[in-house]
Design a protein around this motif. Structure first.
Motif, PDB file in Angstrom:
ATOM      1  N   UNK A 141       0.995  -1.347  -0.022  1.00 14.45           N
ATOM      2  CA  UNK A 141      -0.128  -0.068   0.173  1.00 14.45           C
ATOM      3  C   UNK A 141       0.950   1.350  -0.042  1.00 14.45           C
ATOM      4  N   UNK A 142       0.292   2.604  -0.313  1.00 15.89           N
ATOM      5  CA  UNK A 142       1.105   3.497  -0.343  1.00 15.89           C
ATOM      6  C   UNK A 142       1.145   3.908   1.284  1.00 15.89           C
ATOM      7  N   UNK A 147      -4.585   1.308  -1.451  1.00 14.50           N
ATOM      8  CA  UNK A 147      -3.801   0.809  -2.630  1.00 14.50           C
ATOM      9  C   UNK A 147      -3.394   1.831  -3.821  1.00 14.50           C
ATOM     10  N   UNK A 148      -2.397   1.235  -4.403  1.00 12.72           N
ATOM     11  CA  UNK A 148      -1.655   2.076  -5.409  1.00 12.72           C
ATOM     12  C   UNK A 148      -2.600   1.920  -6.591  1.00 12.72           C
ATOM     13  N   UNK A 149      -2.563   3.103  -7.232  1.00 11.22           N
ATOM     14  CA  UNK A 149      -3.363   3.167  -8.444  1.00 11.22           C
ATOM     15  C   UNK A 149      -2.465   3.404  -9.953  1.00 11.22           C
ATOM     16  N   UNK A 150      -1.256   3.638  -9.523  1.00 15.36           N
ATOM     17  CA  UNK A 150      -0.375   3.888 -10.510  1.00 15.36           C
ATOM     18  C   UNK A 150       0.756   2.859 -10.521  1.00 15.36           C
ATOM     19  N   UNK A 277       7.115  -8.486 -14.855  1.00 13.66           N
ATOM     20  CA  UNK A 277       6.534  -9.393 -13.681  1.00 13.66           C
ATOM     21  C   UNK A 277       5.779  -8.575 -12.692  1.00 13.66           C
ATOM     22  N   UNK A 278       6.340  -7.352 -12.326  1.00 16.93           N
ATOM     23  CA  UNK A 278       5.682  -6.594 -11.396  1.00 16.93           C
ATOM     24  C   UNK A 278       4.363  -5.931 -11.976  1.00 16.93           C
ATOM     25  N   UNK A 279       4.480  -5.859 -13.216  1.00 14.41           N
ATOM     26  CA  UNK A 279       3.198  -5.363 -13.881  1.00 14.41           C
ATOM     27  C   UNK A 279       2.105  -6.329 -13.709  1.00 14.41           C
ATOM     28  N   UNK A 280       2.464  -7.672 -13.755  1.00 20.04           N
ATOM     29  CA  UNK A 280       1.360  -8.805 -13.419  1.00 20.04           C
ATOM     30  C   UNK A 280       0.866  -8.540 -11.980  1.00 20.04           C
ATOM     31  N   UNK A 281       1.676  -8.291 -11.085  1.00 14.99           N
ATOM     32  CA  UNK A 281       1.113  -8.217  -9.617  1.00 14.99           C
ATOM     33  C   UNK A 281       0.463  -6.909  -9.519  1.00 14.99           C
ATOM     34  N   UNK A 282       0.907  -5.936 -10.300  1.00 10.66           N
ATOM     35  CA  UNK A 282       0.005  -4.610 -10.141  1.00 10.66           C
ATOM     36  C   UNK A 282      -1.199  -4.997 -10.568  1.00 10.66           C
ATOM     37  N   UNK A 283      -1.579  -5.505 -11.502  1.00  4.72           N
ATOM     38  CA  UNK A 283      -3.018  -5.768 -12.225  1.00  4.72           C
ATOM     39  C   UNK A 283      -3.686  -6.568 -11.472  1.00  4.72           C
ATOM     40  N   UNK A 284      -3.279  -7.739 -10.777  1.00  5.12           N
ATOM     41  CA  UNK A 284      -4.034  -8.537  -9.904  1.00  5.12           C
ATOM     42  C   UNK A 284      -4.353  -7.887  -8.708  1.00  5.12           C
ATOM     43  N   UNK A 290     -10.326  -3.426  -6.603  1.00 11.15           N
ATOM     44  CA  UNK A 290     -11.234  -2.613  -7.520  1.00 11.15           C
ATOM     45  C   UNK A 290     -11.913  -3.710  -8.488  1.00 11.15           C
ATOM     46  N   UNK A 291     -12.648  -4.546  -7.951  1.00 10.61           N
ATOM     47  CA  UNK A 291     -13.258  -5.634  -8.797  1.00 10.61           C
ATOM     48  C   UNK A 291     -14.218  -5.291  -9.677  1.00 10.61           C
ATOM     49  N   UNK A 292     -14.556  -3.953  -9.928  1.00  9.96           N
ATOM     50  CA  UNK A 292     -15.182  -3.537 -11.092  1.00  9.96           C
ATOM     51  C   UNK A 292     -14.695  -3.739 -12.400  1.00  9.96           C
ATOM     52  N   UNK A 293     -13.075  -3.723 -12.153  1.00 11.17           N
ATOM     53  CA  UNK A 293     -12.557  -3.785 -13.632  1.00 11.17           C
ATOM     54  C   UNK A 293     -12.583  -5.264 -14.147  1.00 11.17           C
TER      55      UNK A 293
END
Length: 306
Positions: A141-142, A147-150, A277-284, A290-293
């Motif tokens: 978390x920030x 949670x991070x959004x960027x 690999x970090x981007x995979x974690x970020x999207x999960x 934000x389950x609406x995505x």
């Protein structure tokens, strides 16, 4: 000795499998894969993707069998039908606990909540393990505790976390005495599940099995990693890792990939691939918070009707 069930989903491997290792630490292990073809249709899972699952499951039958772990197969139309299956299966196989690796999309979260409720009603343990990500989403978390959004600040915090807490590997799956039990009548052979008609070239495009996956990872690290930053986006160059489908099906552990990348830490290609690999974690993480995505809703809610 208690009998526990490992439920295979998107983790089709033995090596570095958190749930499977935890199940074996608890008792005698049976393994299960449940086909849900109508759910696959709903998720637009491509025929080649389903066939890749099938071929990896065939490999798992062999590798698990060498360790005395039977892999059972069943089929129901969709996730809504899984609770009834587990309600039958748990007492019939005398299962004391169900283990599985956590998944983050909204349909999968609801599926697991429903199966967990059945387990609870039968006084059976239901244990979920963090395995699909480098770090469980709720740990990152920030500074405001949100949670991070960027991605960029997220990746910086992740790298700091991974330096402080190096990734360990799950326990090696050992051989056990072959369980004695009666296979339920609703369980099927792998070939009898609803699979697409296989195309001859699929096996060449996406060869199956953990051995092939580890070989491809080693080839990428040794031959392509150093130039990955410069070649990954060039359509005329075979410059990608070639393992995305392996990670998606869980034939490779993302933790293992990260540990391998650290051996090449000094070159820019490794840093670029680590960011993937970090981007995979970020999207999960985004799916988790934000389950609406996952529900065809806009990321920015104030523009959802534009």
């Amino acid at each position: 000795m208690s009998r526990v069930l490992h439920w295979f989903r998107s983790d089709l491997r033995l090596h570095d499998n958190t749930s499977l290792a935890a199940a074996q630490a608890e008792g005698e292990v049976l393994a299960l894969f449940v086909a849900t073809p109508k759910q696959w249709d709903l998720h637009d899972d491509a025929p080649i993707k389903r066939d890749y699952w099938r071929r990896n499951l065939a490999d798992l039958v062999t590798t698990l069998g060498k360790r005395g772990i039977p892999l059972l197969f069943a089929e129901v139309p969709g996730y809504a039908d899984l609770p009834a299956l587990f309600e039958q299966l748990i007492p019939q196989l005398q299962i004391s606990a169900v283990h599985c690796n956590r998944e983050y999309p909204v349909h999968e979260l609801r599926r697991d909540e429903a199966v967990a409720a059945v387990c609870h009603s039968l006084d059976t343990g239901f244990h979920q393990h963090d395995d699909q990500t480098l770090v469980p989403p709720e740990r990152i978390r920030n500074k405001s505790g949100l949670p991070f959004k960027v991605f960029t600040p997220y990746s910086r915090v992740m790298r700091e976390y991974l330096l402080q807490y190096p990734l360990a590997s799950a326990a090696v799956i050992r051989k056990q005495a072959k369980p004695v039990f009666t296979v339920p009548e609703y369980c099927k052979p792998l070939a009898a599940l609803s699979w697409p008609a296989a195309q001859a070239h699929w096996g060449k495009l996406w060869p199956a099995g953990e051995a092939c996956a580890h070989k491809q990872l080693a080839r990428f690290c040794e031959e392509r990693m150093m130039v990955y930053r410069d070649t990954r986006d060039l359509p005329g160059v075979d410059g990608t890792s070639g393992i995305s489908h392996m990670l998606a099906a869980g034939v490779l552990s993302v933790r293992h990939c990260w540990r391998e990348s650290l051996q090449w830490q000094d070159n820019s290609g490794a840093v670029t691939w680590q960011n993937e690999l970090l981007w995979r974690d970020f999207y999960k993480s985004i799916m988790w918070y934000f389950p609406r995505v996952c529900m065809k809703q806009a990321w920015k809610q104030d523009v959802g009707y534009v």
